[in-house]
Scaffold this active site. Structure first.
Site, PDB file in Angstrom:
ATOM      1  N   VAL A  25      -2.969   6.158  -1.179  1.00 45.72           N
ATOM      2  CA  VAL A  25      -1.579   6.674  -0.431  1.00 45.72           C
ATOM      3  C   VAL A  25      -1.013   5.583   0.087  1.00 45.72           C
ATOM      4  O   VAL A  25      -1.597   4.656   0.547  1.00 45.72           O
ATOM      5  CB  VAL A  25      -1.796   7.991   0.386  1.00 45.72           C
ATOM      6  N   ASP A  26       0.251   5.550  -0.177  1.00 48.10           N
ATOM      7  CA  ASP A  26       1.262   4.524   0.441  1.00 48.10           C
ATOM      8  C   ASP A  26       1.190   3.091  -0.047  1.00 48.10           C
ATOM      9  O   ASP A  26       1.633   2.263   0.397  1.00 48.10           O
ATOM     10  CB  ASP A  26       1.050   4.308   2.033  1.00 48.10           C
ATOM     11  N   THR A  27       0.538   3.115  -1.250  1.00 45.14           N
ATOM     12  CA  THR A  27       0.391   1.620  -1.819  1.00 45.14           C
ATOM     13  C   THR A  27       1.693   1.084  -2.621  1.00 45.14           C
ATOM     14  O   THR A  27       2.085   0.121  -3.056  1.00 45.14           O
ATOM     15  CB  THR A  27      -0.772   1.403  -2.594  1.00 45.14           C
ATOM     16  N   GLY A  28       2.392   2.280  -2.745  1.00 45.94           N
ATOM     17  CA  GLY A  28       3.949   2.095  -3.644  1.00 45.94           C
ATOM     18  C   GLY A  28       3.893   2.844  -5.057  1.00 45.94           C
ATOM     19  O   GLY A  28       4.848   2.194  -5.803  1.00 45.94           O
ATOM     20  N   LYS A  31       7.423   4.215  -5.568  1.00 50.19           N
ATOM     21  CA  LYS A  31       8.346   3.339  -5.520  1.00 50.19           C
ATOM     22  C   LYS A  31       8.352   2.575  -6.727  1.00 50.19           C
ATOM     23  O   LYS A  31       9.275   2.055  -7.412  1.00 50.19           O
ATOM     24  CB  LYS A  31       7.746   2.285  -4.324  1.00 50.19           C
ATOM     25  N   ILE A  49      17.208   5.400 -19.716  1.00 49.83           N
ATOM     26  CA  ILE A  49      15.913   6.004 -19.169  1.00 49.83           C
ATOM     27  C   ILE A  49      16.317   7.509 -18.963  1.00 49.83           C
ATOM     28  O   ILE A  49      17.206   7.798 -18.361  1.00 49.83           O
ATOM     29  CB  ILE A  49      15.275   5.295 -17.771  1.00 49.83           C
ATOM     30  N   HIS A  91      -1.661  11.567  -9.576  1.00 51.55           N
ATOM     31  CA  HIS A  91      -2.196  12.896 -10.212  1.00 51.55           C
ATOM     32  C   HIS A  91      -3.737  12.669 -11.026  1.00 51.55           C
ATOM     33  O   HIS A  91      -3.644  12.427 -12.096  1.00 51.55           O
ATOM     34  CB  HIS A  91      -1.128  13.229 -11.282  1.00 51.55           C
TER      35      HIS A  91
END
Ligand code: GDP
Length: 362
Positions: A25-28, A31, A49, A91
Protein backbone atom coordinates in the site's frame (compact mmCIF):
# COMPACT_ATOMS: atom_id res chain seq x y z
CA UNK A 1 -12.27 -27.40 -31.36
CA UNK A 2 -9.47 -26.50 -29.04
CA UNK A 3 -7.09 -28.28 -31.42
CA UNK A 4 -8.39 -26.22 -34.34
CA UNK A 5 -7.93 -23.08 -32.32
CA UNK A 6 -4.38 -24.12 -31.46
CA UNK A 7 -3.63 -24.72 -35.12
CA UNK A 8 -4.98 -21.34 -36.17
CA UNK A 9 -2.81 -19.70 -33.53
CA UNK A 10 -0.23 -17.36 -34.96
CA UNK A 11 2.24 -15.04 -33.32
CA UNK A 12 1.51 -12.60 -36.17
CA UNK A 13 -1.87 -11.93 -34.60
CA UNK A 14 -1.30 -11.02 -30.97
CA UNK A 15 -3.88 -9.87 -28.44
CA UNK A 16 -3.14 -7.26 -25.78
CA UNK A 17 -1.37 -8.69 -22.73
CA UNK A 18 -3.42 -8.49 -19.51
CA UNK A 19 -1.39 -6.60 -16.92
CA UNK A 20 -1.81 -6.39 -13.14
CA UNK A 21 -0.27 -3.84 -10.80
CA UNK A 22 0.78 -5.24 -7.43
CA UNK A 23 2.72 -4.08 -4.37
CA UNK A 24 2.54 -2.69 -0.86
CA UNK A 25 0.00 0.00 0.00
CA UNK A 26 1.12 3.57 -0.80
CA UNK A 27 3.95 2.56 -3.14
CA UNK A 28 2.17 4.36 -6.02
CA UNK A 29 0.12 1.70 -7.81
CA UNK A 30 -2.89 3.98 -8.35
CA UNK A 31 -0.66 6.88 -9.35
CA UNK A 32 1.07 4.70 -11.93
CA UNK A 33 -2.28 3.80 -13.50
CA UNK A 34 -3.36 7.45 -13.51
CA UNK A 35 -0.14 8.53 -15.17
CA UNK A 36 -0.36 5.88 -17.85
CA UNK A 37 -3.98 6.90 -18.48
CA UNK A 38 -2.95 10.51 -18.97
CA UNK A 39 -0.66 9.71 -21.94
CA UNK A 40 -1.40 12.32 -24.59
CA UNK A 41 -2.06 10.71 -27.89
CA UNK A 42 -1.94 12.96 -30.97
CA UNK A 43 -4.68 11.39 -32.98
CA UNK A 44 -7.25 10.88 -30.29
CA UNK A 45 -9.74 9.07 -32.48
CA UNK A 46 -7.37 6.28 -33.37
CA UNK A 47 -5.23 6.05 -30.33
CA UNK A 48 -7.06 7.25 -27.26
CA UNK A 49 -6.81 5.36 -24.03
CA UNK A 50 -10.17 3.99 -23.03
CA UNK A 51 -11.47 2.99 -19.68
CA UNK A 52 -13.26 -0.28 -19.92
CA UNK A 53 -15.06 -2.37 -17.41
CA UNK A 54 -12.57 -3.07 -14.63
CA UNK A 55 -9.66 -2.35 -16.93
CA UNK A 56 -7.90 0.34 -18.93
CA UNK A 57 -7.12 -0.26 -22.56
CA UNK A 58 -3.84 1.32 -23.63
CA UNK A 59 -3.62 1.24 -27.43
CA UNK A 60 -0.34 0.81 -29.28
CA UNK A 61 -0.28 4.50 -30.25
CA UNK A 62 -0.16 5.45 -26.58
CA UNK A 63 2.72 3.02 -25.99
CA UNK A 64 4.60 4.58 -28.92
CA UNK A 65 3.99 8.07 -27.57
CA UNK A 66 5.35 7.17 -24.14
CA UNK A 67 8.32 5.27 -25.53
CA UNK A 68 9.50 7.93 -28.00
CA UNK A 69 12.47 8.85 -25.87
CA UNK A 70 13.39 5.33 -24.79
CA UNK A 71 16.82 4.35 -26.06
CA UNK A 72 16.93 1.30 -28.35
CA UNK A 73 13.15 1.14 -28.50
CA UNK A 74 11.83 0.31 -31.96
CA UNK A 75 8.22 1.47 -32.29
CA UNK A 76 7.91 -0.06 -35.78
CA UNK A 77 8.55 -3.48 -34.31
CA UNK A 78 5.61 -3.35 -31.94
CA UNK A 79 3.37 -6.33 -32.58
CA UNK A 80 0.91 -6.14 -29.69
CA UNK A 81 -2.25 -4.03 -30.23
CA UNK A 82 -1.79 -2.47 -26.77
CA UNK A 83 -2.11 -3.36 -23.08
CA UNK A 84 -5.14 -4.21 -21.00
CA UNK A 85 -4.33 -3.06 -17.47
CA UNK A 86 -6.55 -4.30 -14.66
CA UNK A 87 -7.87 -1.29 -12.79
CA UNK A 88 -8.06 -2.48 -9.24
CA UNK A 89 -4.44 -2.20 -8.22
CA UNK A 90 -3.33 -4.66 -5.65
CA UNK A 91 -6.07 -7.04 -6.68
CA UNK A 92 -4.04 -9.97 -5.45
CA UNK A 93 -6.88 -12.37 -5.93
CA UNK A 94 -7.02 -11.41 -9.58
CA UNK A 95 -3.34 -12.06 -10.14
CA UNK A 96 -4.02 -15.40 -8.55
CA UNK A 97 -6.90 -16.37 -10.81
CA UNK A 98 -6.09 -19.17 -13.16
CA UNK A 99 -7.75 -20.51 -16.25
CA UNK A 100 -6.63 -23.95 -17.38
CA UNK A 101 -3.65 -23.73 -15.08
CA UNK A 102 -2.49 -20.42 -16.52
CA UNK A 103 -2.54 -17.15 -14.65
CA UNK A 104 -5.10 -14.77 -16.06
CA UNK A 105 -2.61 -11.99 -15.69
CA UNK A 106 0.00 -12.20 -18.46
CA UNK A 107 2.44 -9.79 -16.89
CA UNK A 108 2.64 -7.91 -13.59
CA UNK A 109 4.13 -4.63 -12.44
CA UNK A 110 5.42 -4.99 -8.89
CA UNK A 111 5.72 -1.48 -7.47
CA UNK A 112 8.38 -0.86 -4.80
CA UNK A 113 8.93 2.48 -3.05
CA UNK A 114 12.65 3.28 -3.40
CA UNK A 115 12.56 4.97 0.00
CA UNK A 116 11.06 1.93 1.76
CA UNK A 117 12.39 -1.09 -0.08
CA UNK A 118 10.59 -4.43 0.25
CA UNK A 119 7.59 -4.26 2.57
CA UNK A 120 5.25 -6.95 3.89
CA UNK A 121 2.78 -6.85 0.99
CA UNK A 122 5.58 -6.57 -1.57
CA UNK A 123 6.92 -9.87 -0.31
CA UNK A 124 3.45 -11.41 -0.38
CA UNK A 125 2.91 -10.26 -3.97
CA UNK A 126 6.35 -11.50 -4.92
CA UNK A 127 5.64 -14.94 -3.50
CA UNK A 128 2.35 -15.05 -5.36
CA UNK A 129 4.04 -14.20 -8.66
CA UNK A 130 6.82 -16.73 -8.15
CA UNK A 131 4.36 -19.45 -7.14
CA UNK A 132 2.29 -18.86 -10.27
CA UNK A 133 5.34 -18.56 -12.50
CA UNK A 134 3.98 -15.17 -13.61
CA UNK A 135 6.44 -12.88 -15.34
CA UNK A 136 6.82 -9.39 -13.89
CA UNK A 137 8.85 -6.20 -13.85
CA UNK A 138 9.71 -4.15 -10.78
CA UNK A 139 8.91 -0.42 -10.88
CA UNK A 140 11.32 1.19 -8.42
CA UNK A 141 9.06 4.11 -7.73
CA UNK A 142 9.28 7.60 -6.19
CA UNK A 143 12.80 8.31 -7.48
CA UNK A 144 11.79 11.98 -7.42
CA UNK A 145 12.20 11.78 -3.65
CA UNK A 146 15.96 11.33 -3.99
CA UNK A 147 17.82 14.33 -2.64
CA UNK A 148 18.23 17.06 -5.29
CA UNK A 149 16.53 15.04 -8.01
CA UNK A 150 15.32 17.03 -11.01
CA UNK A 151 12.57 15.57 -13.13
CA UNK A 152 12.35 15.02 -16.88
CA UNK A 153 9.64 12.67 -18.08
CA UNK A 154 10.71 13.25 -21.71
CA UNK A 155 14.06 11.51 -21.38
CA UNK A 156 15.21 7.93 -21.29
CA UNK A 157 15.41 7.25 -17.56
CA UNK A 158 18.92 5.80 -17.65
CA UNK A 159 20.30 8.73 -19.65
CA UNK A 160 18.48 11.06 -17.31
CA UNK A 161 19.86 9.48 -14.13
CA UNK A 162 23.39 10.04 -15.47
CA UNK A 163 22.68 13.77 -15.66
CA UNK A 164 21.71 14.04 -11.97
CA UNK A 165 24.06 15.62 -9.41
CA UNK A 166 26.74 13.32 -8.01
CA UNK A 167 25.13 12.99 -4.57
CA UNK A 168 21.76 12.13 -6.13
CA UNK A 169 23.35 9.42 -8.24
CA UNK A 170 25.11 8.09 -5.18
CA UNK A 171 21.90 7.98 -3.16
CA UNK A 172 20.18 6.16 -6.03
CA UNK A 173 23.00 3.63 -6.19
CA UNK A 174 22.94 2.97 -2.44
CA UNK A 175 19.18 2.55 -2.26
CA UNK A 176 19.14 0.41 -5.41
CA UNK A 177 21.84 -1.90 -4.07
CA UNK A 178 20.04 -2.28 -0.77
CA UNK A 179 16.88 -3.30 -2.60
CA UNK A 180 18.79 -5.74 -4.83
CA UNK A 181 20.03 -7.36 -1.61
CA UNK A 182 16.50 -7.49 -0.18
CA UNK A 183 15.29 -9.30 -3.30
CA UNK A 184 18.25 -11.66 -3.05
CA UNK A 185 17.09 -12.53 0.48
CA UNK A 186 13.82 -13.67 -1.12
CA UNK A 187 15.80 -15.77 -3.58
CA UNK A 188 15.19 -13.43 -6.53
CA UNK A 189 17.92 -11.93 -8.71
CA UNK A 190 17.11 -8.46 -9.96
CA UNK A 191 18.96 -5.93 -12.10
CA UNK A 192 18.22 -2.67 -13.92
CA UNK A 193 16.36 -3.39 -17.15
CA UNK A 194 19.01 -1.80 -19.38
CA UNK A 195 21.66 -4.06 -17.84
CA UNK A 196 19.64 -7.25 -17.97
CA UNK A 197 21.36 -9.57 -20.41
CA UNK A 198 19.96 -12.70 -18.80
CA UNK A 199 16.18 -12.37 -18.39
CA UNK A 200 15.83 -16.08 -17.56
CA UNK A 201 17.80 -15.62 -14.35
CA UNK A 202 17.25 -11.95 -13.55
CA UNK A 203 14.07 -9.94 -13.14
CA UNK A 204 14.23 -6.38 -14.45
CA UNK A 205 13.93 -3.19 -12.42
CA UNK A 206 12.87 0.12 -13.98
CA UNK A 207 13.32 3.32 -11.92
CA UNK A 208 10.16 5.46 -12.08
CA UNK A 209 8.34 8.45 -10.72
CA UNK A 210 4.68 7.63 -11.11
CA UNK A 211 3.93 11.14 -9.92
CA UNK A 212 6.04 13.00 -12.51
CA UNK A 213 6.18 10.43 -15.30
CA UNK A 214 9.93 9.80 -15.28
CA UNK A 215 10.78 6.27 -16.36
CA UNK A 216 7.17 5.41 -17.25
CA UNK A 217 8.17 5.22 -20.93
CA UNK A 218 10.98 2.81 -20.10
CA UNK A 219 8.56 0.74 -18.03
CA UNK A 220 6.00 0.51 -20.83
CA UNK A 221 8.67 -0.16 -23.43
CA UNK A 222 10.09 -2.97 -21.33
CA UNK A 223 6.68 -4.60 -20.90
CA UNK A 224 5.84 -4.29 -24.61
CA UNK A 225 9.13 -5.75 -25.77
CA UNK A 226 9.19 -8.55 -23.23
CA UNK A 227 5.61 -9.67 -23.70
CA UNK A 228 5.71 -9.68 -27.49
CA UNK A 229 8.99 -11.59 -27.71
CA UNK A 230 9.36 -13.90 -24.71
CA UNK A 231 5.62 -14.51 -24.27
CA UNK A 232 4.38 -14.15 -27.85
CA UNK A 233 3.00 -17.67 -27.86
CA UNK A 234 0.73 -16.98 -24.90
CA UNK A 235 -0.49 -13.79 -26.59
CA UNK A 236 -1.42 -15.37 -29.90
CA UNK A 237 -5.10 -14.57 -30.46
CA UNK A 238 -7.26 -17.68 -30.57
CA UNK A 239 -10.95 -18.02 -31.15
CA UNK A 240 -11.27 -20.14 -28.06
CA UNK A 241 -12.99 -18.33 -25.23
CA UNK A 242 -11.04 -17.39 -22.15
CA UNK A 243 -13.22 -15.19 -19.97
CA UNK A 244 -13.54 -14.62 -16.23
CA UNK A 245 -16.28 -13.02 -14.15
CA UNK A 246 -14.71 -10.24 -12.09
CA UNK A 247 -17.71 -8.67 -10.37
CA UNK A 248 -21.44 -9.19 -10.02
CA UNK A 249 -23.23 -5.85 -9.71
CA UNK A 250 -26.74 -4.55 -9.56
CA UNK A 251 -27.07 -1.37 -11.59
CA UNK A 252 -30.17 0.80 -11.21
CA UNK A 253 -32.15 0.59 -14.42
CA UNK A 254 -30.18 -2.38 -15.74
CA UNK A 255 -30.62 -5.04 -13.06
CA UNK A 256 -27.93 -7.57 -12.20
CA UNK A 257 -24.94 -7.48 -14.51
CA UNK A 258 -21.57 -9.23 -14.57
CA UNK A 259 -18.25 -7.55 -15.30
CA UNK A 260 -16.09 -9.87 -17.33
CA UNK A 261 -12.48 -9.81 -18.45
CA UNK A 262 -12.35 -11.42 -21.86
CA UNK A 263 -8.74 -12.48 -22.32
CA UNK A 264 -9.09 -14.41 -25.56
CA UNK A 265 -11.78 -15.31 -28.07
CA UNK A 266 -15.04 -13.43 -28.78
CA UNK A 267 -18.35 -12.75 -27.08
CA UNK A 268 -21.47 -11.88 -29.04
CA UNK A 269 -24.94 -10.67 -28.20
CA UNK A 270 -27.31 -13.69 -28.08
CA UNK A 271 -24.50 -16.11 -27.17
CA UNK A 272 -25.64 -18.76 -24.71
CA UNK A 273 -23.28 -18.62 -21.76
CA UNK A 274 -22.72 -20.96 -18.84
CA UNK A 275 -21.26 -19.72 -15.58
CA UNK A 276 -21.06 -20.73 -11.96
CA UNK A 277 -23.71 -19.66 -9.47
CA UNK A 278 -23.99 -20.23 -5.73
CA UNK A 279 -26.94 -22.59 -6.37
CA UNK A 280 -25.31 -24.38 -9.27
CA UNK A 281 -24.58 -23.65 -12.92
CA UNK A 282 -26.36 -20.76 -14.61
CA UNK A 283 -27.23 -20.92 -18.28
CA UNK A 284 -28.37 -17.67 -19.85
CA UNK A 285 -28.28 -15.62 -23.04
CA UNK A 286 -26.25 -12.43 -23.47
CA UNK A 287 -28.68 -9.53 -23.97
CA UNK A 288 -26.22 -6.66 -24.04
CA UNK A 289 -22.45 -6.20 -24.19
CA UNK A 290 -21.63 -2.85 -22.63
CA UNK A 291 -18.59 -0.63 -22.25
CA UNK A 292 -18.36 2.87 -20.81
CA UNK A 293 -18.45 5.80 -23.23
CA UNK A 294 -14.97 7.23 -24.02
CA UNK A 295 -13.28 9.37 -21.37
CA UNK A 296 -13.02 12.55 -23.40
CA UNK A 297 -16.73 13.06 -23.38
CA UNK A 298 -18.38 14.43 -20.29
CA UNK A 299 -19.49 11.26 -18.73
CA UNK A 300 -23.12 10.82 -17.90
CA UNK A 301 -23.30 8.32 -15.09
CA UNK A 302 -23.98 4.80 -16.30
CA UNK A 303 -23.83 5.77 -19.92
CA UNK A 304 -22.69 2.79 -21.94
CA UNK A 305 -21.88 1.99 -25.51
CA UNK A 306 -23.52 -1.15 -26.83
CA UNK A 307 -21.55 -3.71 -28.82
CA UNK A 308 -22.67 -6.64 -30.94
CA UNK A 309 -19.38 -8.46 -30.57
CA UNK A 310 -16.14 -7.97 -28.68
CA UNK A 311 -12.77 -9.62 -29.07
CA UNK A 312 -10.10 -10.34 -26.41
CA UNK A 313 -8.41 -8.84 -24.55
CA UNK A 314 -11.05 -6.43 -23.21
CA UNK A 315 -13.20 -5.74 -20.20
CA UNK A 316 -16.99 -5.78 -20.69
CA UNK A 317 -20.24 -5.64 -18.77
CA UNK A 318 -22.77 -8.32 -19.64
CA UNK A 319 -26.48 -7.93 -19.24
CA UNK A 320 -28.53 -11.13 -19.09
CA UNK A 321 -31.27 -12.82 -17.10
CA UNK A 322 -30.66 -14.90 -13.97
CA UNK A 323 -27.34 -13.40 -12.97
CA UNK A 324 -28.34 -12.73 -9.33
CA UNK A 325 -26.53 -15.79 -7.97
CA UNK A 326 -23.45 -15.56 -10.22
CA UNK A 327 -20.07 -15.91 -8.49
CA UNK A 328 -17.03 -13.78 -9.22
CA UNK A 329 -13.57 -15.15 -9.86
CA UNK A 330 -14.69 -18.04 -12.02
CA UNK A 331 -14.76 -18.67 -15.78
CA UNK A 332 -17.56 -17.96 -18.21
CA UNK A 333 -18.19 -20.35 -21.09
CA UNK A 334 -20.11 -20.09 -24.36
CA UNK A 335 -22.23 -23.06 -25.40
CA UNK A 336 -22.70 -23.55 -29.15
CA UNK A 337 -24.88 -26.64 -28.93
CA UNK A 338 -27.14 -28.29 -26.35
CA UNK A 339 -24.59 -31.06 -25.81
CA UNK A 340 -21.95 -28.50 -25.16
CA UNK A 341 -24.23 -26.73 -22.70
CA UNK A 342 -24.69 -29.94 -20.71
CA UNK A 343 -20.96 -30.56 -20.66
CA UNK A 344 -20.25 -26.97 -19.60
CA UNK A 345 -22.77 -27.19 -16.76
CA UNK A 346 -20.80 -30.15 -15.39
CA UNK A 347 -17.58 -28.21 -15.85
CA UNK A 348 -19.08 -25.28 -14.01
CA UNK A 349 -20.14 -27.53 -11.10
CA UNK A 350 -16.58 -28.79 -10.91
CA UNK A 351 -15.32 -25.21 -10.84
CA UNK A 352 -17.59 -24.45 -7.90
CA UNK A 353 -16.46 -27.41 -5.83
CA UNK A 354 -12.84 -26.58 -6.62
CA UNK A 355 -13.40 -22.98 -5.49
CA UNK A 356 -15.12 -24.11 -2.29
CA UNK A 357 -12.32 -26.57 -1.63
CA UNK A 358 -9.65 -23.87 -1.91
CA UNK A 359 -11.62 -21.56 0.40
CA UNK A 360 -11.81 -24.34 3.00
CA UNK A 361 -8.07 -24.89 2.74
CA UNK A 362 -7.45 -21.22 3.56
P1 GDP B 1 -1.13 2.80 -3.79
O1 GDP B 1 -1.68 2.60 -2.41
O2 GDP B 1 0.02 1.86 -4.07
O3 GDP B 1 -2.16 2.77 -4.87
O4 GDP B 1 -0.43 4.24 -3.78
P2 GDP B 1 -0.96 5.63 -4.39
O5 GDP B 1 -0.84 5.64 -5.85
O6 GDP B 1 -2.26 5.94 -3.80
O7 GDP B 1 0.17 6.59 -3.81
C1 GDP B 1 0.35 6.77 -2.41
C2 GDP B 1 0.93 8.15 -2.15
O8 GDP B 1 2.22 8.25 -2.73
C3 GDP B 1 0.09 9.27 -2.76
O9 GDP B 1 0.12 10.35 -1.90
C4 GDP B 1 0.81 9.57 -4.06
O10 GDP B 1 0.63 10.89 -4.48
C5 GDP B 1 2.26 9.31 -3.68
N1 GDP B 1 3.08 8.90 -4.83
C6 GDP B 1 2.79 7.93 -5.74
N2 GDP B 1 3.77 7.84 -6.64
C7 GDP B 1 4.69 8.76 -6.32
C8 GDP B 1 5.94 9.15 -6.87
O11 GDP B 1 6.41 8.65 -7.89
N3 GDP B 1 6.62 10.15 -6.20
C9 GDP B 1 6.15 10.74 -5.06
N4 GDP B 1 6.89 11.69 -4.51
N5 GDP B 1 4.98 10.40 -4.53
C10 GDP B 1 4.26 9.43 -5.14
Amino acid sequence: RREDAEKAKSTDNLRAPVICVLGHVDTGKTKMLDTIRRTNVQDNEAGGITQQIGATQVPVEAIKERCKQVKDFKPDELKIPGFLIIDTPGHESFANLRVRGQSLCDFAILVVDIMHGLEAQTIESLKLLLKGGSPFVIALNKIDRLYNYTSNPRKDIYEHLKSQPQNTQLEFKERYEKIVAEFAEQGVNVVLSNKNTNPDEYMSIVPTSAMLGDGVGNLMGHIAQTTQTVYANKLAFVDELDATVMEVRTIPGLGTTIDVILVNGRLRVNDIVVLTGSDGPIMTQIRELLMPAPLKEIRVKNEYLHYKEIKGAQGVKILAKNLEKALAGLPLFVANTLDEAEYLKEESKAQLSKALHSIKKK
